[in-house]
Design a protein around this motif. Structure first.
Motif, PDB file in Angstrom:
ATOM      1  N   ALA A   1       0.836  -1.199   0.000  1.00 25.32           N
ATOM      2  CA  ALA A   1       0.000   0.000   0.000  1.00 25.32           C
ATOM      3  C   ALA A   1       0.868   1.245   0.000  1.00 25.32           C
ATOM      4  CB  ALA A   1      -0.923   0.005   1.224  1.00 25.32           C
TER       5      ALA A   1
ATOM      6  N   THR B   1     -12.072   4.588   6.754  1.00 22.17           N
ATOM      7  CA  THR B   1     -11.675   4.297   5.366  1.00 22.17           C
ATOM      8  C   THR B   1     -12.880   4.077   4.477  1.00 22.17           C
ATOM      9  OG1 THR B   1      -9.692   3.209   6.202  1.00 22.17           O
ATOM     10  CG2 THR B   1     -10.274   2.796   3.920  1.00 22.17           C
TER      11      THR B   1
ATOM     12  N   ARG C   1     -13.679   2.788   0.648  1.00 25.34           N
ATOM     13  CA  ARG C   1     -13.114   2.123  -0.529  1.00 25.34           C
ATOM     14  C   ARG C   1     -14.032   2.369  -1.723  1.00 25.34           C
ATOM     15  NH1 ARG C   1     -11.364  -4.181  -0.539  1.00 25.34           N
ATOM     16  NH2 ARG C   1      -9.545  -3.234   0.475  1.00 25.34           N
TER      17      ARG C   1
ATOM     18  N   GLU D   1      -9.636   4.933  -0.261  1.00 23.81           N
ATOM     19  CA  GLU D   1      -8.794   3.828  -0.738  1.00 23.81           C
ATOM     20  C   GLU D   1      -9.255   3.323  -2.099  1.00 23.81           C
ATOM     21  OE1 GLU D   1      -7.625  -0.825   0.213  1.00 23.81           O
ATOM     22  OE2 GLU D   1      -9.479   0.072   0.964  1.00 23.81           O
TER      23      GLU D   1
ATOM     24  N   THR E   1      -8.210   0.101  -4.664  1.00 21.98           N
ATOM     25  CA  THR E   1      -7.407  -1.105  -4.828  1.00 21.98           C
ATOM     26  C   THR E   1      -6.988  -1.227  -6.292  1.00 21.98           C
ATOM     27  OG1 THR E   1      -9.234  -2.581  -5.393  1.00 21.98           O
ATOM     28  CG2 THR E   1      -8.807  -2.224  -3.044  1.00 21.98           C
TER      29      THR E   1
ATOM     30  N   MET F   1      -5.154   6.320  -0.558  1.00 18.05           N
ATOM     31  CA  MET F   1      -4.334   5.124  -0.428  1.00 18.05           C
ATOM     32  C   MET F   1      -4.593   4.208  -1.613  1.00 18.05           C
ATOM     33  SD  MET F   1      -3.915   2.495   2.794  1.00 18.05           S
ATOM     34  CE  MET F   1      -5.148   1.224   2.561  1.00 18.05           C
TER      35      MET F   1
ATOM     36  N   SER G   1      -3.895   0.290  -2.754  1.00 18.90           N
ATOM     37  CA  SER G   1      -3.478  -0.966  -2.129  1.00 18.90           C
ATOM     38  C   SER G   1      -3.743  -2.148  -3.048  1.00 18.90           C
ATOM     39  CB  SER G   1      -4.230  -1.174  -0.805  1.00 18.90           C
ATOM     40  OG  SER G   1      -5.522  -1.715  -1.035  1.00 18.90           O
TER      41      SER G   1
ATOM     42  N   VAL H   1      -6.962  -5.061   4.875  1.00 22.07           N
ATOM     43  CA  VAL H   1      -6.817  -3.630   5.157  1.00 22.07           C
ATOM     44  C   VAL H   1      -6.691  -3.419   6.662  1.00 22.07           C
ATOM     45  CG1 VAL H   1      -7.865  -1.341   4.915  1.00 22.07           C
ATOM     46  CG2 VAL H   1      -8.218  -3.057   3.137  1.00 22.07           C
TER      47      VAL H   1
END
Length: 483
Positions: free
Chosen positions: A233, A256, A258, A295, A297, A327, A329, A337
């Protein structure tokens, strides 16, 4: 060693550490200083062992004692020594000193550099693995303004001696790459791992600055660290510069969200607004000690196969402009996470998700690789103080709202699900905007691509303005016609 990057050279063709040092030593115009704190003088040692070290080494220093270090480089504001601030102080001090002491009249063609590292290797009890900062401040032309490459590493080997060896190799790779490979920052990143692998030393933050790198977007460099499995990450700030996750997350309360954020929609912002309000109402959650992270991904970024760099930067620009910490990741599962965050904080953790995401979490098929199956995953997911803030879903045909109270899960999962809901580990968001429920992010993106202005009603005003002015998320004409 397995390849880290696409088009990696075969290992046997990579230049040896000794040959890199020799080439640098024999270049009569590359000249600089080495300042290494905490792990011995591992980098400069290679240069001394290669041919003609006097050709490159102006000075080498190890201000190991803290008082000596403070006397030379000044006090760190936080009175710490393994920090980016300390590294930058070292680099700037040493380049000023070499400019002062080496005559430009006598040496008009010299290209100066300062290499520095400040490192804490593994402790004797093996409780702390060790980490450090490495960097080079350098000229590629005489009298040129300095450019910098600064990186943070996590050390994974189980002995200080082995960690020192790896640091020495990476230091040589960094200096060599600065002079012979820095036209392409991705090539620099690739060759930092010559004769090394990520199992030994992990780069989790890197920044390129200065005239050589004026066209470099460091967020893309972050993306490549994750994409090439160098680190799990990375994070960047609202200013777009890469930041060290440990510095952002340490002892913080973390909330967080996502998503794909392609683009940020009114739905995303309503999830942010409502969950933040609930999270800040939690006991012991102080606003000043709370970080909210958006976040993405790698799967979020792979909308149509491979990651499109422009598409990624469009999303990043919108999030940064809204003032958010981002972020990237490679954590597909939410429990990973939470495991990652738990390395840095024991404070409160919150995950914001929609009903469909919560349904997926209670699907056993995602945990078949774990020996303990879904129970192991949930033991990690609901670690200590974690809560899920659940944003509802609407059935647009019937108008029915799905919350934690009427969410249907597989019969085998009902009791487990009920346990977490009854114990207030899943909290319904009730103060939501009903109009936001009707926004489908994929539809918003499709409307932008089609040129249908209806999308503007579904995103924040700043987002709409930026998308219009910068022509974001636009496909090439050939791609449009193929749809």
């Amino acid at each position: 060693m397995s390849a880290l990057f696409e088009n990696d050279e075969p290992f046997e063709n990579v230049i040896s550490i000794e040959n890199k040092c020799t080439r640098l030593n024999l270049n009569e115009n590359i000249y600089g200083t080495f300042a290494e704190i905490g792990a011995g003088q591992e980098t400069v040692r290679h240069f001394f062992r290669a041919k003609n070290p006097k050709g490159t080494i102006a000075k080498t220093l190890s201000a190991y004692d803290k008082d000596f270090s403070d006397a030379i480089y000044g006090l760190d504001p936080q009175h710490r020594y393994v920090t980016e601030y300390r590294l930058k102080s070292m680099l700037q001090y040493e380049t000023k000193l070499i400019e002062k002491r080496i005559s430009r009249i006598k040496h008009p063609n010299k290209m100066f550099f300062s290499f520095a590292n400040t490192v804490a290797t593994i402790d004797w009890a093996k409780k702390y693995k060790g980490h450090g900062w490495l960097g080079i401040r350098f000229q590629r032309e005489p009298r040129q303004e300095y450019s910098e490459i600064i990186l943070h590493v996590q050390l994974h080997e189980n002995s200080a001696a082995h960690q020192q060896i790896s640091l020495g190799a990476m230091g040589v790779n960094l200096i060599y790459a600065a002079y012979y490979q820095s036209d392409d920052p991705k090539l620099v990143m690739q060759h930092l791992y010559d004769h090394l692998d990520t199992g030994k030393i992990e780069i989790d933050s890197i920044n390129f600055t200065g005239p050589i790198f004026k066209e470099v977007d460091n967020r893309l460099m972050s993306l490549h660290l994750v994409k090439n499995n160098i680190t799990d990450a990375v994070m960047f700030s609202e200013k777009g510069n890469n930041i060290l996750p440990a510095n952002v997350l340490y002892k913080k309360n973390l909330l967080t969200l996502r998503g794909s954020f392609r683009p940020v929609t009114n739905l995303n912002l309503d999830m942010f607004r409502t969950s933040r309000k609930l999270f800040l109402q939690e006991k012991d959650v102080d606003k000043e000690n709370t970080v909210i992270i958006f976040e993405m991904t790698l799967n979020n970024l792979k909308a149509e196969g491979e990651i499109d760099e422009k598409d990624f930067l469009d999303r990043a620009d919108l999030l940064c402009a809204s003032g958010h910490t981002v972020m990237i990741s490679n954590f597909q599962e939410y429990y990973k996470v939470v495991e990652y965050f738990s390395q840095y904080t024991k404070a409160k953790l919150g995950l914001v998700m929609g009903v469909d995401n919560l349904e997926d979490i209670f699907n056993e098929k995602y945990y078949r690789q774990l020996s303990g199956g879904i129970l192991e995953a949930f033991g990690k997911l609901f670690f200590k103080s974690l809560k899920v803030y659940l944003y509802p879903m609407i059935n647009e045909e019937t108008g029915e709202i799905t919350t934690s109270k009427n969410l249907k899960v597989h019969p085998r999962m009902r009791e487990l699900y009920k346990f977490f809901v009854d114990n207030n580990r899943v909290v319904d968001i009730t103060d939501y905007n009903k109009e936001a429920l009707k926004i489908h992010p994929r539809k918003v993106y499709d409307l932008i691509v089609e040129g249908n202005p209806e999308w503007e009603k579904m995103v924040p005003k700043l987002t709409a303005k930026m998308i219009r002015e910068k022509n974001m998320f636009q496909k090439p004409a050939s791609a449009k016609s193929s749809h």
